[in-house]
Design a protein around this motif. Sequence first.
Motif, PDB file in Angstrom:
ATOM      1  N   PHE A 250      -5.499  -4.978  -5.739  1.00  0.00           N
ATOM      2  CA  PHE A 250      -5.787  -3.726  -5.044  1.00  0.00           C
ATOM      3  C   PHE A 250      -5.370  -2.428  -5.952  1.00  0.00           C
ATOM      4  O   PHE A 250      -4.412  -2.327  -6.604  1.00  0.00           O
ATOM      5  N   LEU A 251      -6.412  -1.609  -6.042  1.00  0.00           N
ATOM      6  CA  LEU A 251      -6.432  -0.211  -6.606  1.00  0.00           C
ATOM      7  C   LEU A 251      -6.704   0.739  -5.564  1.00  0.00           C
ATOM      8  O   LEU A 251      -7.851   0.792  -4.890  1.00  0.00           O
ATOM      9  N   VAL A 252      -5.436   1.812  -5.496  1.00  0.00           N
ATOM     10  CA  VAL A 252      -5.917   2.878  -4.495  1.00  0.00           C
ATOM     11  C   VAL A 252      -6.465   4.070  -5.135  1.00  0.00           C
ATOM     12  O   VAL A 252      -6.197   4.425  -6.239  1.00  0.00           O
ATOM     13  N   ILE A 253      -7.529   4.193  -4.357  1.00  0.00           N
ATOM     14  CA  ILE A 253      -8.429   5.644  -4.981  1.00  0.00           C
ATOM     15  C   ILE A 253      -7.891   6.822  -4.097  1.00  0.00           C
ATOM     16  O   ILE A 253      -7.692   7.844  -4.871  1.00  0.00           O
ATOM     17  N   SER A 254      -7.736   6.672  -2.658  1.00  0.00           N
ATOM     18  CA  SER A 254      -7.085   7.914  -2.080  1.00  0.00           C
ATOM     19  C   SER A 254      -6.331   7.252  -0.920  1.00  0.00           C
ATOM     20  O   SER A 254      -6.568   6.030  -0.526  1.00  0.00           O
ATOM     21  N   GLY A 255      -5.395   8.187  -0.722  1.00  0.00           N
ATOM     22  CA  GLY A 255      -4.416   7.649   0.582  1.00  0.00           C
ATOM     23  C   GLY A 255      -3.064   6.979   0.078  1.00  0.00           C
ATOM     24  O   GLY A 255      -2.918   7.222  -1.063  1.00  0.00           O
ATOM     25  N   ARG A 256      -2.733   6.090   0.854  1.00  0.00           N
ATOM     26  CA  ARG A 256      -1.448   5.287   0.415  1.00  0.00           C
ATOM     27  C   ARG A 256      -1.640   3.879   1.041  1.00  0.00           C
ATOM     28  O   ARG A 256      -2.018   3.678   2.246  1.00  0.00           O
ATOM     29  N   LEU A 257      -1.366   2.847   0.303  1.00  0.00           N
ATOM     30  CA  LEU A 257      -1.383   1.576   0.774  1.00  0.00           C
ATOM     31  C   LEU A 257      -0.149   0.804   0.622  1.00  0.00           C
ATOM     32  O   LEU A 257       0.401   0.882  -0.483  1.00  0.00           O
ATOM     33  N   THR A 258       0.440   0.320   1.603  1.00  0.00           N
ATOM     34  CA  THR A 258       1.567  -0.354   1.729  1.00  0.00           C
ATOM     35  C   THR A 258       1.425  -1.908   1.683  1.00  0.00           C
ATOM     36  O   THR A 258       0.433  -2.643   2.602  1.00  0.00           O
ATOM     37  N   ILE A 259       1.576  -3.003   0.748  1.00  0.00           N
ATOM     38  CA  ILE A 259       1.287  -4.269   0.833  1.00  0.00           C
ATOM     39  C   ILE A 259       2.585  -4.783   1.142  1.00  0.00           C
ATOM     40  O   ILE A 259       3.810  -5.058   0.306  1.00  0.00           O
TER      41      ILE A 259
ATOM     42  N   VAL B  94       5.398  -3.089  -1.262  1.00  0.00           N
ATOM     43  CA  VAL B  94       4.957  -2.538  -2.394  1.00  0.00           C
ATOM     44  C   VAL B  94       3.877  -1.335  -1.828  1.00  0.00           C
ATOM     45  O   VAL B  94       2.976  -1.742  -1.302  1.00  0.00           O
ATOM     46  N   THR B  95       4.421  -0.263  -2.267  1.00  0.00           N
ATOM     47  CA  THR B  95       3.680   0.944  -1.824  1.00  0.00           C
ATOM     48  C   THR B  95       2.891   1.751  -2.899  1.00  0.00           C
ATOM     49  O   THR B  95       3.568   1.719  -4.068  1.00  0.00           O
ATOM     50  N   LEU B  96       1.581   1.640  -2.584  1.00  0.00           N
ATOM     51  CA  LEU B  96       0.879   2.135  -3.732  1.00  0.00           C
ATOM     52  C   LEU B  96       0.272   3.489  -3.438  1.00  0.00           C
ATOM     53  O   LEU B  96      -0.396   4.040  -2.451  1.00  0.00           O
ATOM     54  N   ALA B  97       0.327   4.459  -4.512  1.00  0.00           N
ATOM     55  CA  ALA B  97      -0.300   5.841  -4.282  1.00  0.00           C
ATOM     56  C   ALA B  97      -1.610   5.719  -4.941  1.00  0.00           C
ATOM     57  O   ALA B  97      -1.818   5.010  -5.750  1.00  0.00           O
ATOM     58  N   PRO B  98      -2.483   6.899  -5.100  1.00  0.00           N
ATOM     59  CA  PRO B  98      -3.758   6.880  -5.617  1.00  0.00           C
ATOM     60  C   PRO B  98      -3.486   6.732  -7.242  1.00  0.00           C
ATOM     61  O   PRO B  98      -2.412   7.149  -7.897  1.00  0.00           O
ATOM     62  N   GLY B  99      -4.408   5.829  -7.924  1.00  0.00           N
ATOM     63  CA  GLY B  99      -4.381   5.661  -9.234  1.00  0.00           C
ATOM     64  C   GLY B  99      -3.293   4.409  -9.406  1.00  0.00           C
ATOM     65  O   GLY B  99      -3.142   3.939 -10.388  1.00  0.00           O
TER      66      GLY B  99
ATOM     67  N   CYS C 108       0.134  -8.514   3.738  1.00  0.00           N
ATOM     68  CA  CYS C 108      -0.262  -7.889   4.788  1.00  0.00           C
ATOM     69  C   CYS C 108      -0.513  -6.553   4.514  1.00  0.00           C
ATOM     70  O   CYS C 108       0.627  -5.736   4.504  1.00  0.00           O
ATOM     71  N   PRO C 109      -1.793  -5.881   4.262  1.00  0.00           N
ATOM     72  CA  PRO C 109      -2.007  -4.605   3.875  1.00  0.00           C
ATOM     73  C   PRO C 109      -2.009  -3.760   5.053  1.00  0.00           C
ATOM     74  O   PRO C 109      -2.276  -4.141   6.106  1.00  0.00           O
ATOM     75  N   VAL C 110      -1.219  -2.689   4.772  1.00  0.00           N
ATOM     76  CA  VAL C 110      -1.047  -1.455   5.969  1.00  0.00           C
ATOM     77  C   VAL C 110      -1.307  -0.326   5.310  1.00  0.00           C
ATOM     78  O   VAL C 110      -0.745   0.238   4.207  1.00  0.00           O
ATOM     79  N   ALA C 111      -2.231   0.565   5.941  1.00  0.00           N
ATOM     80  CA  ALA C 111      -2.266   1.944   5.705  1.00  0.00           C
ATOM     81  C   ALA C 111      -1.838   2.934   6.912  1.00  0.00           C
ATOM     82  O   ALA C 111      -2.842   2.703   7.972  1.00  0.00           O
ATOM     83  N   GLU C 112      -0.938   3.822   6.537  1.00  0.00           N
ATOM     84  CA  GLU C 112      -0.787   4.721   7.581  1.00  0.00           C
ATOM     85  C   GLU C 112      -1.744   5.737   7.880  1.00  0.00           C
ATOM     86  O   GLU C 112      -1.676   6.502   9.109  1.00  0.00           O
ATOM     87  N   GLU C 113      -2.381   6.020   6.814  1.00  0.00           N
ATOM     88  CA  GLU C 113      -3.517   7.067   6.659  1.00  0.00           C
ATOM     89  C   GLU C 113      -4.489   6.505   6.368  1.00  0.00           C
ATOM     90  O   GLU C 113      -4.769   5.309   5.800  1.00  0.00           O
ATOM     91  N   GLU C 114      -5.903   6.983   6.561  1.00  0.00           N
ATOM     92  CA  GLU C 114      -7.323   6.275   5.818  1.00  0.00           C
ATOM     93  C   GLU C 114      -6.844   6.442   4.478  1.00  0.00           C
ATOM     94  O   GLU C 114      -6.808   7.340   3.794  1.00  0.00           O
ATOM     95  N   THR C 115      -7.112   5.429   3.747  1.00  0.00           N
ATOM     96  CA  THR C 115      -6.904   4.949   2.527  1.00  0.00           C
ATOM     97  C   THR C 115      -8.180   4.384   1.974  1.00  0.00           C
ATOM     98  O   THR C 115      -8.903   3.265   2.705  1.00  0.00           O
TER      99      THR C 115
END
Length: 125
Positions: free
Chosen positions: A55-64, A71-76, A88-95
Amino acid sequence: MSRKPVPVNIADRLAGFSELWSQKTVAVLNDYEVKLAKLHGEFVWHSHEDTDELFLVISGRLTIQLRVGDVTLAPGELFVVPRGVEHCPVAEEETAILLFEPAGTMNTGDAGGPMTKAAELVQPH
């Protein structure tokens, strides 16, 4: 007849769809697919017994979510979920994310269910 090589413009490809939790294949490398997806909300707990998942985050934030901690990922930032590890992936905002996994890998892994979708090819718009 050969075609002129053209790079994949990730922003252009992301602009070409709005569906959430629907993987779009943008490139193929050997037996692997490079996929884009837009996420918002919570997915399903699942695992992939035969493959790791990048998983590579381009925009938004993703919690796996993992059973051993999140594990929480920011852009980049990227994270590889090892094969067989329930997540279980979770995105609190569009990611927007980029995924790298073997061709034919189902998005819900061993869980199945109504969120299962095969990846679709997305062309530049």
